[in-house]
Design a protein around this motif. Sequence first.
Motif, PDB file in Angstrom:
ATOM      1  N   LEU A   1      14.743 -13.777  -9.251  1.00  0.00           N
ATOM      2  CA  LEU A   1      15.272 -12.444  -9.373  1.00  0.00           C
ATOM      3  C   LEU A   1      13.992 -11.801  -9.366  1.00  0.00           C
ATOM      4  CD1 LEU A   1      17.859 -13.451 -12.177  1.00  0.00           C
ATOM      5  CD2 LEU A   1      18.219 -12.490  -9.761  1.00  0.00           C
ATOM      6  N   GLN A   2      12.915 -12.025  -9.863  1.00  0.00           N
ATOM      7  CA  GLN A   2      11.800 -11.059 -10.132  1.00  0.00           C
ATOM      8  C   GLN A   2      11.116 -10.825  -8.875  1.00  0.00           C
ATOM      9  OE1 GLN A   2       9.193 -13.121 -13.000  1.00  0.00           O
ATOM     10  NE2 GLN A   2       9.938 -11.444 -14.536  1.00  0.00           N
ATOM     11  N   GLN A   3      11.336 -11.873  -7.786  1.00  0.00           N
ATOM     12  CA  GLN A   3      10.711 -11.624  -6.607  1.00  0.00           C
ATOM     13  C   GLN A   3      11.500 -10.765  -5.541  1.00  0.00           C
ATOM     14  OE1 GLN A   3      10.487 -15.861  -5.346  1.00  0.00           O
ATOM     15  NE2 GLN A   3       8.467 -16.214  -6.120  1.00  0.00           N
ATOM     16  N   ARG A   4      13.000 -10.740  -5.914  1.00  0.00           N
ATOM     17  CA  ARG A   4      13.883  -9.769  -5.248  1.00  0.00           C
ATOM     18  C   ARG A   4      13.973  -8.319  -6.016  1.00  0.00           C
ATOM     19  NH1 ARG A   4      17.526 -14.740  -5.200  1.00  0.00           N
ATOM     20  NH2 ARG A   4      18.880 -13.436  -6.659  1.00  0.00           N
ATOM     21  N   GLY A   5      13.417  -8.250  -7.147  1.00  0.00           N
ATOM     22  CA  GLY A   5      13.468  -7.110  -7.889  1.00  0.00           C
ATOM     23  C   GLY A   5      14.770  -6.838  -8.452  1.00  0.00           C
ATOM     24  N   GLU A   6      15.361  -7.916  -8.806  1.00  0.00           N
ATOM     25  CA  GLU A   6      16.972  -7.817  -9.431  1.00  0.00           C
ATOM     26  C   GLU A   6      16.750  -8.126 -10.825  1.00  0.00           C
ATOM     27  OE1 GLU A   6      19.320 -10.210  -7.102  1.00  0.00           O
ATOM     28  OE2 GLU A   6      19.186  -9.237  -5.195  1.00  0.00           O
ATOM     29  N   LYS A   7      17.890  -7.716 -11.508  1.00  0.00           N
ATOM     30  CA  LYS A   7      18.461  -8.029 -12.821  1.00  0.00           C
ATOM     31  C   LYS A   7      19.227  -9.034 -13.044  1.00  0.00           C
ATOM     32  CE  LYS A   7      16.012  -4.092 -14.173  1.00  0.00           C
ATOM     33  NZ  LYS A   7      14.653  -4.045 -14.770  1.00  0.00           N
ATOM     34  N   ALA A   8      18.999  -9.774 -13.988  1.00  0.00           N
ATOM     35  CA  ALA A   8      19.910 -10.970 -14.223  1.00  0.00           C
ATOM     36  C   ALA A   8      21.207 -10.532 -15.111  1.00  0.00           C
ATOM     37  CB  ALA A   8      19.213 -11.972 -14.932  1.00  0.00           C
TER      38      ALA A   8
END
Length: 263
Positions: free
Chosen positions: A11-18
Amino acid sequence: MNRIEKRMQELQQRGEKALITYITAGLPDMEGTKKLIRAQEEAGVDVVELGIPFSDPVADGPVIQDASYRSILKGTTLRKVLAMVKELRAEGCEQPLIFMMYYNTVMSYGVQNFADACVEIGIDGLIIPDLPMEEQGELKEALAGREETVIIPLVSPVSGDRIPKLVGDAKGFVYCVSSMGVTGNGGQFHAHVAEYLKQVKAVSPIPVMMGFGIRTAADVLPVKDVIDGAIVGSHFIQLMEESGYDTEKAKEYIRTFKTELNA
């Protein structure tokens, strides 16, 4: 690196929130729980908290208390939940799974036996609200040297000076309680929740999640830039109950929440 840590890294690599959801094990029944977990995995939920029903769930509000009670009446036990998760894993489920439970259940089963079972069947994390950091020694020792199952730290708005100690060597993610009291407060967040979350984020080496009282992605918009994700419990349980545990409703909710959270 276990499944939770791998997912958070992705998620961090894609810049997304969980998005993390909570469901009570054994509802609508054990097979229904399996179907609901699979549906959530298909919809893209990041982690599922699986509540182990307990007679006195002190951290939970009316919705989860009632769900826990009804699950107990159906005969749900820790042993049965362990068997169900083992089946799920054997069927190829790779969904990150967490047990949310109370320590009496662990002690009753046997701390070492419980730790061994969690590692064996693929439980990725444990949230135990009534087990303070200072009393986690026996469980940590039982899990020592095995990274498959981690203890998720709980932090509250009044943790204050204890925050660095609570998150210092933590694994998985930090569960930040957004309000004082029990689960399901319906968006009644602590008055200084943003400042508190920033305090946790500043010292946490792992992702920071916000839970308690969240219903929609809009609820966390004011702190979206601070947190790494949101946890939905009571509202999701209510949604499932009102829809008769319709897995399509679960998928729709998860996909909508994820889309709005990452807009």
